[in-house]
Design a protein around this motif. Structure first.
Motif, PDB file in Angstrom:
ATOM      1  N   THR A  59      41.027  -2.633  -5.033  1.00 57.81           N
ATOM      2  CA  THR A  59      42.411  -2.425  -4.620  1.00 57.81           C
ATOM      3  C   THR A  59      42.786  -1.004  -5.014  1.00 57.81           C
ATOM      4  OG1 THR A  59      43.509  -3.052  -6.704  1.00 57.81           O
ATOM      5  CG2 THR A  59      42.872  -4.853  -5.215  1.00 57.81           C
ATOM      6  N   THR A  60      44.032  -0.635  -4.799  1.00 57.71           N
ATOM      7  CA  THR A  60      44.544   0.625  -5.344  1.00 57.71           C
ATOM      8  C   THR A  60      45.236   0.332  -6.671  1.00 57.71           C
ATOM      9  OG1 THR A  60      46.576   0.342  -4.058  1.00 57.71           O
ATOM     10  CG2 THR A  60      44.844   1.715  -3.097  1.00 57.71           C
ATOM     11  N   SER A  61      45.354   1.336  -7.517  1.00 57.60           N
ATOM     12  CA  SER A  61      45.933   1.124  -8.852  1.00 57.60           C
ATOM     13  C   SER A  61      47.384   0.673  -8.790  1.00 57.60           C
ATOM     14  CB  SER A  61      45.807   2.403  -9.682  1.00 57.60           C
ATOM     15  OG  SER A  61      46.487   3.484  -9.046  1.00 57.60           O
ATOM     16  N   VAL A 107      40.218   8.040  -2.357  1.00 52.87           N
ATOM     17  CA  VAL A 107      41.513   7.416  -2.686  1.00 52.87           C
ATOM     18  C   VAL A 107      42.451   8.440  -3.295  1.00 52.87           C
ATOM     19  CG1 VAL A 107      42.627   5.761  -4.229  1.00 52.87           C
ATOM     20  CG2 VAL A 107      40.626   5.070  -2.909  1.00 52.87           C
ATOM     21  N   VAL A 128      47.259   8.073  -7.229  1.00 53.16           N
ATOM     22  CA  VAL A 128      46.768   6.689  -7.135  1.00 53.16           C
ATOM     23  C   VAL A 128      45.266   6.692  -7.382  1.00 53.16           C
ATOM     24  CG1 VAL A 128      46.464   4.694  -5.621  1.00 53.16           C
ATOM     25  CG2 VAL A 128      48.571   6.034  -5.515  1.00 53.16           C
ATOM     26  N   ARG A 129      44.801   5.698  -8.138  1.00 56.87           N
ATOM     27  CA  ARG A 129      43.369   5.573  -8.417  1.00 56.87           C
ATOM     28  C   ARG A 129      42.803   4.290  -7.809  1.00 56.87           C
ATOM     29  NH1 ARG A 129      42.056   6.228 -14.624  1.00 56.87           N
ATOM     30  NH2 ARG A 129      43.992   5.041 -14.896  1.00 56.87           N
ATOM     31  N   LEU A 130      41.479   4.262  -7.699  1.00 57.23           N
ATOM     32  CA  LEU A 130      40.781   3.077  -7.222  1.00 57.23           C
ATOM     33  C   LEU A 130      40.706   2.050  -8.351  1.00 57.23           C
ATOM     34  CD1 LEU A 130      39.084   1.783  -4.911  1.00 57.23           C
ATOM     35  CD2 LEU A 130      37.067   2.852  -5.963  1.00 57.23           C
ATOM     36  N   ARG A 131      40.854   0.782  -7.993  1.00 59.63           N
ATOM     37  CA  ARG A 131      40.812  -0.295  -8.993  1.00 59.63           C
ATOM     38  C   ARG A 131      39.774  -1.340  -8.550  1.00 59.63           C
ATOM     39  NH1 ARG A 131      44.245  -5.037  -9.039  1.00 59.63           N
ATOM     40  NH2 ARG A 131      44.301  -6.039 -11.102  1.00 59.63           N
ATOM     41  N   TRP A 146      45.956   9.441  -1.497  1.00 61.04           N
ATOM     42  CA  TRP A 146      47.231   9.123  -2.166  1.00 61.04           C
ATOM     43  C   TRP A 146      47.244   9.778  -3.553  1.00 61.04           C
ATOM     44  CZ3 TRP A 146      44.333   4.580  -0.455  1.00 61.04           C
ATOM     45  CH2 TRP A 146      44.722   4.116   0.803  1.00 61.04           C
ATOM     46  N   LYS A 183      48.598  -0.367   1.614  1.00 59.07           N
ATOM     47  CA  LYS A 183      47.544   0.646   1.623  1.00 59.07           C
ATOM     48  C   LYS A 183      46.162   0.041   1.879  1.00 59.07           C
ATOM     49  CE  LYS A 183      49.537   4.080  -1.602  1.00 59.07           C
ATOM     50  NZ  LYS A 183      50.780   3.466  -2.067  1.00 59.07           N
ATOM     51  N   TYR A 184      46.032  -1.289   1.831  1.00 57.09           N
ATOM     52  CA  TYR A 184      44.709  -1.883   1.802  1.00 57.09           C
ATOM     53  C   TYR A 184      43.936  -1.718   3.112  1.00 57.09           C
ATOM     54  CZ  TYR A 184      45.940  -4.015  -2.682  1.00 57.09           C
ATOM     55  OH  TYR A 184      46.309  -4.219  -3.994  1.00 57.09           O
ATOM     56  N   LEU A 188      42.563   1.625   2.788  1.00 56.47           N
ATOM     57  CA  LEU A 188      41.554   1.592   1.732  1.00 56.47           C
ATOM     58  C   LEU A 188      40.228   1.071   2.293  1.00 56.47           C
ATOM     59  CD1 LEU A 188      40.698   1.792  -1.255  1.00 56.47           C
ATOM     60  CD2 LEU A 188      41.566  -0.545  -1.564  1.00 56.47           C
TER      61      LEU A 188
END
Length: 422
Positions: free
Chosen positions: A156-158, A120, A127-130, A124, A164-165, A168
């Motif tokens: 999700t993404t942060s 991730v 951007v971090r992974l959530r 991007w 973006k999903y 992802l």
């Protein structure tokens, strides 16, 4: 191979290392100059998943995805200690319950999630992974949800950018999750196999009730011992021989595992794991393939009581759970189980490659046997009883043999994905 004597262990480790290094050298030479030599291949283009798509295209609880559920885990369950917390600073955990439950997961799930977090950030920057949901103890999911076992996460993404999903989800597939589902506009669902599953344990085995023919009579697979000689096929001559059991690639009479049970037209059956290699025949051409690729109508090679082979058709395939896993390795690399011809190998979709990398095991076993015969001849006049000294029970230690596990782990990094089960 047998339970290796202390003076042979170090020699085996060196032989294993030499075999692996040679394999890498040969692999490099096989990819030598040709058309386009010297060109660097560009990065592979990744295709985002679409809404409601899942990879692989089977249901989550099938053998080729994340496998069967093994039961809910709560804090009082003995399996709770198998869950590990994830404190990766590159991952944001929603933790709406305030208990830290979302950070708890199996080791396999943790490894895949950490890999996804790196992907991730590379995809991007900034951007971090959530993680919105990990292990669940409050019953918010369906009864068979893998969230209850710490084997599933919703991510999700942060920046919560839903555009973006789809990508992802694709990154999650590339990270090695066993099942990825673009489940909701609000998150991606990812899950993994059980820690005791065949892929997670680097093993492919038989269940204990299968029968083998030894040189002194029939025996259940669960009763088979190292050093016994079992009916097998010498592939170079296609002859039936009694081949020595050199070692067990996996041996655990207490482990529960998913198996495939094949019912044949003759009334015979065989039960083995999905990634075990099985000999099949199509239009008079024999192939060695993963058991999971066979279905109703396919043929396997069976030997009758006279030692003659014939093709037997699969009439039923059933998914079953059995306790006890056993994977003997013979000198020939093959074995007759319930009269069916089977390879001793699994995971890597190449019987010949697997047989080659276990050559050090066969070499050491042969050397040891020759030295033992010489020793017996030398001391026979003085100790006649020594010839019968190998009469005690000779079972291995529980679990996957260190040599097999090392090879499978290295294979995950160096063997092309299309011949490696993952």
């Amino acid at each position: 191979m047998c339970v290796v004597r202390d003076d042979c262990v170090q020699e085996m480790r060196w032989c294993a290392l030499r075999a692996l290094l040679l394999a890498l050298v040969l692999g490099t030479q096989a990819c030598g100059p040709g058309r386009g030599a010297g060109r660097r291949r560009g990065p592979r283009k990744l295709t985002p998943l679409v809404f409601k798509q899942h990879v692989p295209n089977v249901s989550e609880n099938t053998l080729t995805a994340s496998g069967l559920t093994e039961g809910r885990i709560d804090r009082n369950n003995t399996r709770f200690r198998d869950l590990v917390p994830n404190y990766n600073q590159d991952i944001i955990f929603k933790d709406e319950e305030g208990t830290g439950a979302d950070r708890l997961m199996t080791q396999r799930c943790k490894e895949k999630l950490n890999t996804l977090a790196i992907s991730v950030m590379n995809q991007w920057p900034g951007v971090r992974l959530r993680v919105t949901e990990g292990w669940d103890e409050e019953g918010h999911h369906a009864a068979d949800s893998l969230h209850y076992e710490g084997r599933a996460v919703d991510v999700t993404t942060s920046d919560r950018d839903r555009s973006k999903y789809g990508m992802l989800a694709r990154l999650a597939v590339e990270a090695g999750f066993d099942w990825v589902y673009y489940e909701s506009r609000a998150h991606i669902h990812c899950s993994v196999k059980s820690e005791s599953s065949d892929a997670a344990k680097y093993g492919g085995c038989f269940s204990g009730e299968n029968i083998v023919q030894t040189s002194i009579g029939k025996r259940k697979m669960s009763e088979l011992q190292i050093g016994e000689r079992v009916l097998a096929v010498e592939t170079s001559t296609n002859r039936l021989v009694y081949s020595e059991v050199l070692m067990f690639l996996d041996w655990d009479p207490l482990q529960r595992r998913d198996f495939l049970k094949f019912d044949l037209a003759s009334g015979k059956t065989i039960t083995l794991t999905a990634t075990h290699l099985l000999v099949t025949r199509n239009r008079n051409i024999s192939e060695i393939v993963f058991a999971k690729t066979l279905t109703i109508g396919n043929s396997v090679i069976v030997y009758n009581t006279d030692g003659n082979q014939f093709e037997d058709t699969i009439v039923k395939v059933t998914r079953v759970i059995r306790t006890g896993v056993f994977a003997p390795l013979t000198s020939t690399g093959t074995i007759i189980v319930n009269d069916v011809l089977v390879s001793c190998y699994a995971i890597v979709n190449s019987h010949s490659l697997a047989h080659w990398v276990f050559a050090p095991v066969r070499l050491i076993s042969s050397t040891r046997d020759n030295l033992s015969r010489i020793w017996d001849l030398l001391i026979y006049p003085f100790k006649e009883w020594s010839i019968n000294a190998i009469s005690e029970t000779n079972y291995p230690s529980r679990g996957v043999h260190w040599y097999a596990k090392t090879l499978y782990q290295i294979a995950e990094s160096f063997i092309p994905w299309h011949i490696l089960h993952n």
